[in-house]
Motif scaffolding. Structure first.
Motif, mmCIF file in Angstrom:
data_model
loop_
_atom_site.group_PDB
_atom_site.id
_atom_site.type_symbol
_atom_site.label_atom_id
_atom_site.label_comp_id
_atom_site.label_asym_id
_atom_site.label_seq_id
_atom_site.Cartn_x
_atom_site.Cartn_y
_atom_site.Cartn_z
ATOM 1 N N LEU A 34 -1.531 -1.249 7.894
ATOM 2 C CA LEU A 34 -1.682 -2.364 6.959
ATOM 3 C C LEU A 34 -0.349 -3.073 6.702
ATOM 4 N N MET A 48 0.823 -1.206 0.000
ATOM 5 C CA MET A 48 0.000 0.000 0.000
ATOM 6 C C MET A 48 0.860 1.261 0.000
ATOM 7 N N ASN A 50 -6.308 -7.956 7.980
ATOM 8 C CA ASN A 50 -7.055 -6.850 7.388
ATOM 9 C C ASN A 50 -7.140 -7.092 5.888
ATOM 10 N N ASP A 51 -8.351 -7.045 5.343
ATOM 11 C CA ASP A 51 -8.532 -7.333 3.919
ATOM 12 C C ASP A 51 -7.753 -6.385 3.014
ATOM 13 N N SER A 52 -7.400 -5.209 3.510
ATOM 14 C CA SER A 52 -6.714 -4.210 2.689
ATOM 15 C C SER A 52 -5.203 -4.384 2.631
ATOM 16 N N TYR A 60 -1.787 -5.348 1.399
ATOM 17 C CA TYR A 60 -1.409 -5.454 -0.014
ATOM 18 C C TYR A 60 0.013 -6.008 -0.125
#
Length: 334
Positions: A144, A117, A161-163, A165
């Motif tokens: 994240l 991210m 956490n789905d976010s 990256y």
């Protein structure tokens, strides 16, 4: 009849000797090259039949891209980054994930592929960069980051956490070098040199010169030119280099130059006096790739501390001192 049998025996023996000499006297290498992972690759090897493995190598690189390229929307990593929890990852992804987890722990988080991210936010990833990236936004994105927030279970990636990256760019090229090398070895190719964007794996020797493979460590030239700081010999070793002098961006508001290596502990582009780190090891090239990136986020002092018990790593660091002069440091085993 007996004379014919003896004569035939010696003729066959002579022919076998000739074939044996021909097999061991291969001094003309096969050289192949192409494009992969946003850069060029060059492979030199010695093969009994002078076989061209270009198609096979390119196919392997495509498989790696389809597994771990964040620039391909249909790749496994892109689907996982988009929140798809049904993806069953392949063996390539599993190996890179496990290596990343180990090196994350060894470097106390200085190597962390969950930094995707922030890589995007600073403009070095496949997604659009964020404008006016302030402290509050960086702190938000840092929530994240953390390889301890992800795990591999039954072939699937679980994220707190789905976010979160993933971005394996700091290890994927080195891993691709290893995959190509393993393929050549499976084809009974004992002497080769593989290079992808500066990441290298060697086996055996350069038969044409009957000596170890020679490779160069580049000077950190910010003007785009290329020159060699040091030439080293490799035999059954891998080498990877990481630097902040080639990939960088300039803030359109402040005019500040910032490098592509993001520090996972701060969320900001790495800001230290290290210009490049080169790692030579008997381990995989993927390991060398990850270690080099990790040390680029450290201070010179901390890099030296980290290396104290890492005898399997030979390291050459180029840095600028407090007066702006270019200096070098190398481990005692280099």
């Amino acid at each position: 009849m007996r004379f014919f049998t003896i004569r035939t025996f010696y003729v066959l023996l002579f022919l076998l000797a000739l074939l044996s000499c021909k097999k061991t006297d291969i001094t003309e290498p096969v050289k192949i090259e192409g494009l992969a992972f946003g850069t060029a690759y060059h492979i030199t090897y010695y093969n009994d039949n002078q076989t061209d493995f270009t198609k096979s190598i390119d196919s392997l690189f495509n498989l790696i891209n389809n597994s771990m390229s964040t620039y391909i929307n249909t790749s496994d990593i892109s689907k996982i980054n988009a929140g798809d929890t049904t993806v069953v990852v392949d063996d390539y992804f599993k190996e890179v994930f496990k290596k990343s987890s180990r090196i994350y722990e060894e470097t106390d988080g200085s190597f962390d592929p969950t930094i995707g991210m922030l890589v995007n936010a600073w403009g070095f990833g496949p997604k659009k960069a964020l404008k006016q990236l302030d402290t509050a936004k960086v702190e938000q994105l840092m929530k994240l980051v953390g390889f301890n927030k992800v795990k591999l279970h039954n072939g699937k990636i679980k994220k707190l956490n789905d976010s979160i990256y993933f971005d394996f760019n700091a290890i994927a090229k080195g891993f691709a070098v290893d995959v190509a090398g393993r393929f050549l070895e499976a084809k009974h190719t004992e002497n080769y040199l593989i290079e992808i964007g500066g990441e290298i794996r060697s086996r055996g020797i350069n038969l044409s010169k009957n000596r170890p493979w020679k490779v160069g460590i580049e000077n950190p030239n910010f003007d785009g030119t290329r020159s060699i700081e040091k030439v080293v010999e490799l035999s059954n070793q891998a080498m990877a280099s990481s630097g902040n002098y080639r990939k960088f961006k300039i803030d359109t508001i402040t005019g500040e130059k910032y490098a592509h290596i993001i520090n996972p502990k701060t969320g900001y582009p790495s800001r230290n006096n290290l210009l490049s780190v080169s790692v030579i090891t008997n381990l995989d090239c993927a390991d060398a790739d990850a270690y080099a990136t990790a040390m680029m986020t450290m201070s010179l002092k901390n890099a030296k501390i980290f290396l104290k018990d890492k005898n399997q790593l030979k390291v050459f660091i180029i840095y600028s001192d407090k007066n702006g002069e270019i200096k070098t440091f190398k481990t005692s085993n280099f």
